[in-house]
Design an enzyme around this catalytic site. Structure first.
Site, PDB file in Angstrom:
ATOM      1  N   TYR A 158       0.851  -1.214   0.116  1.00  0.00           N
ATOM      2  CA  TYR A 158      -0.078   0.035  -0.111  1.00  0.00           C
ATOM      3  C   TYR A 158       0.926   1.245  -0.016  1.00  0.00           C
ATOM      4  O   TYR A 158       0.586   2.255  -0.779  1.00  0.00           O
ATOM      5  CB  TYR A 158      -0.976  -0.074   1.227  1.00  0.00           C
ATOM      6  CG  TYR A 158      -1.710   0.995   1.546  1.00  0.00           C
ATOM      7  CD1 TYR A 158      -2.886   1.450   0.893  1.00  0.00           C
ATOM      8  CD2 TYR A 158      -1.357   2.047   2.431  1.00  0.00           C
ATOM      9  CE1 TYR A 158      -3.561   2.715   1.137  1.00  0.00           C
ATOM     10  CE2 TYR A 158      -1.989   3.283   2.719  1.00  0.00           C
ATOM     11  CZ  TYR A 158      -3.209   3.569   2.006  1.00  0.00           C
ATOM     12  OH  TYR A 158      -4.029   4.640   2.357  1.00  0.00           O
ATOM     13  N   ILE A 191      -6.451  10.212   9.566  1.00  0.00           N
ATOM     14  CA  ILE A 191      -7.741  10.873   9.413  1.00  0.00           C
ATOM     15  C   ILE A 191      -8.540   9.898  10.139  1.00  0.00           C
ATOM     16  O   ILE A 191      -8.821   8.750   9.793  1.00  0.00           O
ATOM     17  CB  ILE A 191      -8.151  10.887   8.047  1.00  0.00           C
ATOM     18  CG1 ILE A 191      -7.032  11.642   7.310  1.00  0.00           C
ATOM     19  CG2 ILE A 191      -9.366  11.777   7.898  1.00  0.00           C
ATOM     20  CD1 ILE A 191      -6.639  13.053   7.669  1.00  0.00           C
TER      21      ILE A 191
END
Ligand code: NAD
Length: 253
Positions: A158, A191
């Site tokens: 990722y 986040i």
């Protein structure tokens, strides 16, 4: 406040999370928005309704971003609804799962690269022709703090795909400079309240990420949206090929 009146935007992965925040931020600044989703039609319909309540036009458009054919069709639908395209936000992406490289199947590796870097490539490719017709064309891609620091446990590929998006963004900015299309990335840190971390990060890991941010709090989807609204604005016209780190100062930890 930034004025995005008469701006037509397409945001991928905008049914929830950061993508929804970006779609709402653009709409609040005056843009009409095509809300892309993969499989959550209800969530996308909710985002559309929230945008309409802000007085802007919106529609939902579906595609699996790993399919070039579906992405081409989805971008065409968005352009047709909006009557053109000024801003493309390639937000859709996924960790898929935390797996160490030593145990990762070839298929898993390819899926992670495809849903992040591959999706960004094919969505940009599909939108370039329409963006060339715009007076103020913008592409904003979604990298990550992971691109800088390698990510958390089991997210090596990722991180590599998000680093690839950073390089892709720089290269595409050069390629599309002559068309006056700016291309920039945002690289969020932690986040909070996103499916991403609610699914893949323990409560302890989330507390560590907050401690690692000198600013002393988690990021919110609105923090990412504010940066995207700026990058979409007329004021950001000389900014291209950059990656904005939205991580409360976490990098380079
Ligand atoms: N949450 C964070 O802290 C964080 C940090 C850095 C980067 N990011 C990136 O921000 C973006 C949004 O993440 P989020 O946190 O809102 O998580 P999320 O899971 O809520 O959003 C991911 C979006 O991508 C879409 N998507 C995934 N695979 C798809 C496919 N094959 N076809 C179509 N759509 C697909 C999903 O439908 C979803 O809307 C992602 O690219 C993620 O990698 C998130």
């Amino acid at each position: 406040m930034t004025d995005l009146s008469d701006t037509r935007a397409l945001v991928t992965g905008a049914g929830h999370g950061i993508g929804r925040g970006i779609a709402l931020g653009l709409a609040a600044a005056g843009a009409d928005v095509a809300v892309h989703y993969g499989s959550s039609a209800d969530a996308a319909a909710e985002t559309v309704s929230m945008i309409e309540k802000l007085g802007r036009k919106a529609t939902a458009v579906q595609a699996d971003v790993t399919s070039a054919e579906q992405v081409d069709r989805m971008v065409a639908e968005a352009v047709s609804f909006l009557g053109g395209l000024d801003v493309l936000v390639c937000n859709a992406g996924h960790l898929i799962g935390r797996v160490p490289v030593a145990e990762m199947a070839e298929e898993h590796y390819q899926r992670v690269v495809d849903v992040n870097l591959g999706a960004t490539f094919r969505t940009c490719k599909a939108a370039i022709e329409a963006l060339r017709e715009s007076d103020r064309p913008r592409i904003i891609t979604m990298s990550s703090l992971a691109a800088h620091n390698g990510g958390g446990p089991g997210s090596v590929i990722y991180a590599a795909a998000k680093a690839g998006i950073r390089g892709f963004t720089k290269g595409l900015a050069k390629e599309l400079g002559p068309d006056k299309i700016t291309v920039n990335a945002v690289a969020p840190g932690y986040i909070a309240d996103t499916a991403f971390h609610n699914t893949f990060s323990t409560a302890e890991a989330q507390q560590t990420m907050i401690r690692n941010a000198p600013i002393g709090r988690s990021g919110q989807v609105e923090d990412v949206a504010a940066a995207v609204v700026f990058l979409a604005s007329a004021e950001a016209g000389y900014l291209t090929g950059s990656t904005l780190d939205i991580d409360g100062g976490t990098w380079p930890r």
